[in-house]
Design an enzyme around this catalytic site. Structure first.
Site, short mmCIF file in Angstrom:
data_model
loop_
_atom_site.label_atom_id
_atom_site.label_comp_id
_atom_site.label_asym_id
_atom_site.label_seq_id
_atom_site.Cartn_x
_atom_site.Cartn_y
_atom_site.Cartn_z
N ASN A 226 0.86 -1.18 0.00
CA ASN A 226 0.00 0.00 0.00
C ASN A 226 0.90 1.24 0.00
O ASN A 226 1.15 1.83 1.05
CB ASN A 226 -0.91 -0.03 1.22
CG ASN A 226 -1.96 1.07 1.19
OD1 ASN A 226 -1.84 2.05 0.45
ND2 ASN A 226 -3.00 0.92 2.00
N TYR B 114 7.22 9.01 10.19
CA TYR B 114 8.52 8.41 10.45
C TYR B 114 9.65 9.44 10.42
O TYR B 114 10.42 9.58 11.39
CB TYR B 114 8.79 7.31 9.42
CG TYR B 114 10.04 6.50 9.68
CD1 TYR B 114 10.04 5.45 10.58
CD2 TYR B 114 11.23 6.80 9.00
CE1 TYR B 114 11.18 4.70 10.81
CE2 TYR B 114 12.38 6.06 9.23
CZ TYR B 114 12.34 5.02 10.13
OH TYR B 114 13.49 4.29 10.36
N HIS C 43 -6.93 0.99 11.98
CA HIS C 43 -7.54 -0.31 11.69
C HIS C 43 -8.66 -0.62 12.69
O HIS C 43 -9.72 -1.11 12.30
CB HIS C 43 -6.47 -1.41 11.74
CG HIS C 43 -5.70 -1.55 10.48
ND1 HIS C 43 -4.68 -0.70 10.12
CD2 HIS C 43 -5.79 -2.46 9.46
CE1 HIS C 43 -4.18 -1.07 8.95
NE2 HIS C 43 -4.83 -2.13 8.54
#
Length: 445
Positions: free
Chosen positions: A328, A340, A365
């Site tokens: 993805n 990050y 999620h």
């Protein structure tokens, strides 16, 4: 004397060079072929021996696909014999609308079009896009301010998109051509901050198949009509296939797994898990192609969006970490660019930055599952956070047993992990909203 001479001859033969030994072997072979018995044997290894050097197992790959196809057809026939034809487009509308079977709830037009999970996904995408939009414009504003004030020693606040792609190329081992951008077909001058701050630019970014904002996206010169028609047909047919698989194959398998899973019958629950794994994985693969190839390319073609690399060869991933970097790319680019790298810039270690990325991903999620089901469980969150130790395990397997076994670990986690999560959420949903009465009804089925 004779014994000594033989010994000296033997000693001389042992000191022959490799080339001379090969010549002797060839001479012996020619001598054998000239013999009247027509010899057909020579020193050879069996093909399954590692020393044979044989590596062409294409036939076994075809055999595996054929056997898998026969097994899938058998399960499909079993499903049709046991449940009949369950595909009903009218039920698709009720499912997507979120309407209750008692008919007392009439959802808004937005829920009718998207469904509860799709609305939550839309909110999540808007959040990620706006985060990128705000942060990129902040970088541009600070850059302009630093130039105006001539503070050469000012701490760097942003990473350019080229830096991002160069970092990805270094991580994924790809070539440096990924860092090059095309100039749009019209040859227009690049937009500079703050000229990009207008509604048309924001709306384009909201519709573009990306989560990372740029002042100047790479553009194509024209819309390819044949390519566009293919993607439209793929989207239409793909939606029918996904919904049909869900209605015909997955729903009965999930319902039948409720009682064994509730009674903690390990043997029966494992059998239901493996039975659910096949249609779930097939639907997941169809969903991946439908979204990441067909739909994203469709939107990219309509919007002249030139960067069509929405995924890499995740199916060849040799460890879990590589899989999450390649399957993805829109989400991966956003995570690298806006989570990050900024965490690293704040002075934290790479481990902290990686855990932060997985934590945010685990939160989304869980949000996309718990909110539509109206039940708060943390199985999706635990599953995503569990990818960290699973990544360590897969790298260990890859290091000690090779890339092939590392890839097998990746596929096993995808095939088994998803249906297990589905069974757990379905069980908790039934218990939370319907109680033990529905469990007794399903036990009769």
């Amino acid at each position: 004397m004779t014994g000594t001479g033989d010994h000296e001859g033997l000693r001389l033969r042992r000191t022959k060079s490799v080339t001379r030994a090969e010549e002797i072997a060839k001479a012996e072979q020619m001598a054998r072929k000239s013999q009247p018995d027509h010899p057909c044997h020579r020193p050879r290894d069996s093909l399954f021996s590692w020393s044979s050097g044989f590596d062409n197992f294409t036939g076994f790959v075809n055999w595996g696909f054929l056997l898998l196809g026969i097994g899938g057809v058998r399960l499909l026939l079993e499903n049709f014999i046991k449940y009949g034809i369950r595909v009903d487009p009218r039920q698709w509308f009720l499912f997507l609308s979120g309407k209750n079977y008692d008919g007392n709830e009439y959802p808004s037009i937005l829920l009718i079009c998207f469904g509860a999970m799709y609305v939550c996904m839309l909110y999540a995408l808007l959040f990620l896009k706006l985060w990128s939009y705000v942060q990129v414009n902040m970088w541009c504003r600070l850059s302009v301010k630093s130039k105006n004030t001539s503070h050469g020693g000012m701490r760097r606040q942003s990473f350019s998109y080229t830096d991002l792609l160069a970092s990805e190329a270094k991580q994924n081992g790809s070539d440096s051509d990924e860092t090059r951008h095309e100039i749009d077909g019209g040859g227009k001058a690049l937009v500079q901050y703050p000229d990009n701050l207008n509604l048309s630019d924001l709306f384009y970014f909201m519709l573009a198949p990306t989560l990372c904002y740029e002042l100047n996206f790479p553009r194509t010169q024209r819309i390819r009509k044949r390519f566009l028609i293919k993607r439209i047909l793929e989207v239409v047919v793909g939606c029918q296939v996904v919904m049909s698989l869900f209605q015909q194959w997955m729903i009965p398998s999930v319902k039948n797994s409720l009682i064994p899973f509730s009674n903690m019958d390990v043997a029966k629950a494992s059998e239901r898990l493996l039975k659910l794994a096949i249609p779930n994985h097939l639907m997941w693969l169809c969903f991946f192609y439908l979204i990441f190839h067909s739909f994203f390319n469709l939107m990219g073609e309509l919007l002249h969006f030139a960067d069509r690399k929405f995924y890499c060869d995740w199916w060849n991933a040799n460890n879990i970490d590589t899989f999450w970097r390649t399957w993805n790319l829109p989400v991966h680019r956003w995570a690298i660019r806006h989570l990050y790298l900024p965490v690293l810039e704040m002075g934290y270690s790479k481990s902290v930055a990686s855990i932060t990325v997985f934590f945010i991903s685990a939160f989304f999620h869980e949000y996309l599952v718990s909110v539509p089901l109206k039940t708060f469980k943390i199985w999706a969150f635990i599953g995503m956070m569990g990818q960290i130790p699973l990544s360590i395990l897969s790298k260990y397997v890859q290091k000690h047993w090779g890339d092939r076994w590392g890839n097998i670990v990746v596929w096993a986690s995808l095939i088994i992990g998803q249906p297990l999560c589905i069974m757990m959420y379905y069980h908790d949903f039934v218990v939370t909203h319907f109680g033990d009465a529905l469990l007794e009804d399903y036990s009769v089925v």
